[in-house]
Write an enzyme that holds these catalytic residues in place. Structure first.
Site, PDB file in Angstrom:
ATOM      1  N   PRO A 209       0.787  -1.232   0.000  1.00 28.08           N
ATOM      2  CA  PRO A 209       0.000   0.000   0.000  1.00 28.08           C
ATOM      3  C   PRO A 209       0.828   1.297   0.000  1.00 28.08           C
ATOM      4  O   PRO A 209       0.286   2.341  -0.264  1.00 28.08           O
ATOM      5  CB  PRO A 209      -0.809  -0.077   1.286  1.00 28.08           C
ATOM      6  CG  PRO A 209      -0.760  -1.478   1.713  1.00 28.08           C
ATOM      7  CD  PRO A 209       0.566  -1.985   1.251  1.00 28.08           C
ATOM      8  N   SER A 211       3.786   2.600   2.370  1.00 30.92           N
ATOM      9  CA  SER A 211       4.531   3.296   3.426  1.00 30.92           C
ATOM     10  C   SER A 211       5.999   3.466   3.063  1.00 30.92           C
ATOM     11  O   SER A 211       6.603   4.509   3.316  1.00 30.92           O
ATOM     12  CB  SER A 211       4.412   2.540   4.751  1.00 30.92           C
ATOM     13  OG  SER A 211       3.142   2.742   5.311  1.00 30.92           O
ATOM     14  N   LYS A 212       6.595   2.431   2.458  1.00 33.89           N
ATOM     15  CA  LYS A 212       8.001   2.546   2.041  1.00 33.89           C
ATOM     16  C   LYS A 212       8.131   3.553   0.898  1.00 33.89           C
ATOM     17  O   LYS A 212       9.096   4.312   0.829  1.00 33.89           O
ATOM     18  CB  LYS A 212       8.546   1.180   1.620  1.00 33.89           C
ATOM     19  CG  LYS A 212       8.584   0.142   2.740  1.00 33.89           C
ATOM     20  CD  LYS A 212       9.199  -1.153   2.235  1.00 33.89           C
ATOM     21  CE  LYS A 212       9.077  -2.267   3.257  1.00 33.89           C
ATOM     22  NZ  LYS A 212       7.690  -2.752   3.406  1.00 33.89           N
ATOM     23  N   ASP A 237       2.742  -1.892  -8.664  1.00 31.90           N
ATOM     24  CA  ASP A 237       2.152  -3.047  -7.993  1.00 31.90           C
ATOM     25  C   ASP A 237       1.330  -3.834  -9.000  1.00 31.90           C
ATOM     26  O   ASP A 237       0.722  -3.249  -9.910  1.00 31.90           O
ATOM     27  CB  ASP A 237       1.283  -2.638  -6.805  1.00 31.90           C
ATOM     28  CG  ASP A 237       1.114  -3.788  -5.818  1.00 31.90           C
ATOM     29  OD1 ASP A 237       1.998  -3.963  -4.955  1.00 31.90           O
ATOM     30  OD2 ASP A 237       0.114  -4.522  -5.923  1.00 31.90           O
ATOM     31  N   CYS A 343       9.396 -10.135   4.785  1.00 32.98           N
ATOM     32  CA  CYS A 343       9.017 -10.229   6.195  1.00 32.98           C
ATOM     33  C   CYS A 343       8.974 -11.686   6.606  1.00 32.98           C
ATOM     34  O   CYS A 343       8.176 -12.093   7.444  1.00 32.98           O
ATOM     35  CB  CYS A 343       7.686  -9.544   6.459  1.00 32.98           C
ATOM     36  SG  CYS A 343       6.358 -10.158   5.427  1.00 32.98           S
TER      37      CYS A 343
END
Length: 819
Positions: A209, A211-212, A237, A343
């Protein structure tokens, strides 16, 4: 907002209230839709997009946080140091602290930090809830300049104290303004290790979405005095709906240097740019490769992983991760830096991918030693030995041991290199793995790659640069991706092999060049593309001789250096309702690649058409979204105001000129009606006043002065000036419904072509009088401010049929994904 929308909103509020007792149901639904991890903060970012700070620790349904296969697998691999296993597992079972990051490039960052520490944190120092002392938020020791913080406050606790509720509302409001981002701590690491400078061309391969991506944009704008940095961010994306979440995140930062595109990252096309009349392939200085992953590092916030975890997830993702990483390094410039991150704690998704990439690069890539970067961050080195396990618990140490019936599940690239000398040369220990119990975070893996030379399969390609005589005959870059995901991608423009193909290519390029001459960057011609997602409007750059621009230039006395060629609209026909702006470098990219890129959004709004605006000398009024980019080029219609004037502008709907300082009244006395710039400059001799500049869009009427500023941005400025804007949430919700219905009733009766100055003032006064609860002088959250926002929404929405703003409405549609 129609009746159905209001009913749906009330229903959602009731559902949220019902869930407060048991907690967390809506958060879990979001995570279910988010699927496996796509970077550590994927599910958390969905909670935080647009300011919905709902991802605070705790409140989840009871679940047995046990997985025998998980423990067996990681115990055997030995990624956790001896004697730390119990601490490791205990940390995974604890809720993850909520983390926030202050937007670093803005001049307001220091003011926000000061406000947090001196006001909100100080109020929490000795606070007790249910007899238990509230734990103070802590700064992340490794994040620069104290701009990142974490807290263990849960949603349930936040609602039990007025001080905590005030703190929560502050976070929500500042997030919507783009001044604060809700982001998992370890997710902040990859952009920091990219070492971005304002001139870098950056590709974010799996960005949503966002943030980075927001961090990358901040780094481009490190110097706020430079409105157009030479660098840019192309954020990609594969999921069309998630692209609109990405747009929503990026638009909060109001940058002309961001473009959102929708492609499969493993086959993202080569782009071309014009360099001194020559068409060259675009190579990126920095690439963020935050790939889809199994997400077992997110167990603390994504509790589904406990019951769903199996080694099969990693085995299925390994091939895709390697293809995306390979495509990334192909598009990386020599000397450039790519950060690969997941992650996941699993070496199949981490070291195995990096080792395979390094081995086939034949020395073109090397792992950077980042051990001295981010001091204070506790990390574990990458491992060099691991085994592969099937979901039934069967282990394999070498590829030759894998039976033929399992060779579709397990690939040779999943195993470590056996040659000790080769293995040592890879320096896999330079990778870093973050373990949850070391600094109370999620689990994470990062590898930083440096490109020393072209990839071996690209070296054979001739370095062809075609001259562009009279901008015709452009050669299209082709990606040699086969349908089965081949990793051999050409980097250079391909030459036509015979006369027939040359003629066909010239015919195709003539249409493209004609579009470029007209400044039209339409969507890709592929019919298949149009089957998925929203149909995008074209990007149309304003022609140099467009009669639209001359009155704008004259009215605002724009500097001769103003880059008018960078202005664009989203419509080829009819009246141009909105004008947007991109940097020169992104214009170059758009004009040369529209036929091969699916662009979702780019540019920031700088002017909006005003109904009947011609009578004021200019049909376009300034937009707050792009004012900080536009302001350096404006030399007329600027009014310098004092801090008391700013407070009046932000707390009153349409104040009369007599309420302002005598200096301000003198400045506007002889100025024609219409759009204006309101500028506040801090006085160093008054340290108690706000010490950062403010630029607002305003409107000068016959006898009044108003600010065209969104509600949350108003709240932000008022907080920075020490004006109390907090209201108890229950009281606000009780009055909100009635206020909204009456405002909507009035707006429905308002004509589309109403005069922005007089009619809005009259409407605001009538509704204010009828509600009778708050005067126009009350803090911003009063009814008058609601009227202002609804009217501005009407002014925009009713006159934007085919404009760029249609993308914002799509943001609202797709926001159901996160809500």
């Amino acid at each position: 907002m129609g009746r159905r929308a209001r009913d749906r909103r009330r229903q959602q509020q009731q559902q949220r209230q019902e869930r407060d007792g048991s907690g967390g149901g809506d958060d879990q639904a979001v995570r279910d839709r988010a699927g496996p991890g796509r970077g550590s903060d994927r599910a958390a970012e969905l909670d935080g997009v647009g300011g919905a700070f709902q991802g605070w620790a705790g409140g989840y349904p009871e679940i047995v946080k046990e997985n025998e296969l998980f423990e067996r697998y990681y115990r055997e691999l030995g990624i956790v140091p001896d004697g730390e296993w119990d601490d490791f597992m205990a940390a995974l079972r604890e809720p993850l602290p909520a983390t926030l990051r202050i937007t670093g490039y803005r001049s307001h960052a220091k003011e926000i930090l000061h406000c947090l520490k001196e006001k909100y944190f100080r109020e929490l120092q000795d606070l007790e809830v249910d007899g238990q002392k509230v734990e103070m938020p802590q700064s992340l020791s490794w994040y620069p300049e104290e701009l990142a913080w974490h807290t263990n406050l849960s949603r349930k606790i936040l609602r039990k104290s007025p001080q905590l509720e005030k703190f929560h509302q502050f976070l929500v409001s500042e997030t919507e303004c783009g001044n604060i981002s809700r982001q998992e701590a370890v997710s902040m690491i990859p952009p920091l290790l990219l070492n971005v400078n304002p001139h870098h061309k950056i590709l974010d391969m799996c960005a949503a979405p966002g943030s980075k991506t927001a961090q990358l944009i901040e780094m481009l704008h490190a110097d706020m005095n430079v409105p157009f940095p030479k660098g840019f961010v192309i954020a990609n994306d594969v999921d069309n709906k998630r692209c609109y979440l990405l747009v929503h995140q990026a638009k909060r930062l109001n940058s002309p240097c961001i473009m959102v595109v929708n492609h499969d990252a493993s086959s993202i096309p080569n782009l071309q740019i014009d360099v001194d009349g020559r068409k060259e392939v675009l190579f990126y200085d920095r690439i963020l490769c935050d790939v889809p992953c199994s997400g077992d590092g997110t167990m603390r916030k994504n509790i589904d992983v406990w019951k769903k975890w199996t080694t099969q997830n990693s085995l299925q993702l390994h091939g895709l991760q390697l293809r995306i990483a390979t495509r990334g390094v192909e598009q990386l410039a020599e000397g450039g830096r790519m950060v690969y991150s997941t992650c996941s704690l699993n070496p199949i998704e981490n070291e195995a991918v990096i080792a395979s990439l390094l081995e086939k690069s034949q020395g073109a890539l090397e792992l950077a030693d980042v051990s001295s970067e981010l001091p204070g961050l506790k990390r574990m080195p990458g491992i060099t030995k691991w085994k592969v396990m099937l979901k039934d618990g069967q282990w394999f140490e070498e590829w030759k041991d894998v039976p033929s019936n399992r060779q579709t599940q397990i690939r040779p690239t999943m195993f470590p290199i056996k040659d000790e000398e080769k293995l040592k040369a890879l320096n896999l220990e330079r990778c870093l793995r973050i373990l949850p119990h070391h600094q109370n975070t999620g689990g994470f893996f990062v590898a930083v790659l440096i490109k020393k030379s072209p990839m071996p399969w690209n070296k054979r390609q001739p370095k062809v640069h075609q001259k562009l005589p009279q901008r015709t005959g452009d050669t299209e870059v082709t990606a040699a991706n086969s349908g089965n995901g081949s990793e051999c991608i050409t980097e250079e423009p391909a030459l036509a092999e015979n006369e027939e193909s040359k003629k066909m290519q010239e015919s195709q390029n003539s249409d493209t060049e004609q579009s470029k001459k007209e400044g039209v960057c339409g969507p890709p011609p592929s019919k298949k593309m149009k089957l998925f997602g929203f149909k995008e409007d074209p990007f149309v750059f304003l022609p140099e001789d467009d009669p639209l621009f001359l009155p704008i230039q004259k009215f605002y006395a724009l500097d001769t250096s103003f880059p008018k060629m960078n202005l664009l609209t989203r419509t080829q026909e009819g009246k141009k309702r909105q004008l947007y702006m991109v940097s020169k470098e992104l214009r170059n990219v758009l004009l040369n690649n529209s036929e091969k890129m699916k662009v979702i959004n780019t540019g920031i709004k700088v002017w909006s058409r005003n109904s009947d605006g011609e009578q004021f000398g200019c049909a376009f009024r300034l937009a707050q979204e792009g004012i900080y980019t536009l302001y350096p080029f404006i030399h007329a219609r600027i009014i310098n105001v004092c801090i008391e004037d700013v407070k009046i502008l932000l707390t009153q709907e349409n104040p009369f000129l007599s309420k302002f300082s005598s200096e301000t009244q003198k400045k506007v006395k002889d100025m024609a009606m219409g759009s204006i710039v309101l500028k506040y400059d801090p006085d160093p001799e008054k340290p108690d006043d706000l010490q950062c500049p403010i630029v607002l869009c305003g409107w000068q009427g016959k006898a009044s002065l108003r600010a065209f500023v969104p509600k949350n941005e108003r709240l932000h400025y008022l907080r920075m000036m020490g004006v109390e804007v907090f209201k108890a949430k229950r009281k606000e919700e009780e009055s909100e419904s009635k206020t909204e219905e009456e405002v909507q009733h009035r707006l429905a009766q308002t004509e589309e072509g109403m005069d922005v100055e007089d009619k809005e003032h009259d409407l605001g006064t009538k509704v204010e009088a009828e509600i009778g609860k708050e005067s126009s002088c009350s803090p911003v959250e009063g009814s008058a401010m609601e009227v202002e926002n609804k009217i501005e929404d009407l002014d925009q929405s009713s006159k934007n049929a085919n404009s760029h703003v249609s993308q914002e409405s799509k943001d609202t549609v797709t926001s159901n994904v996160k809500d």
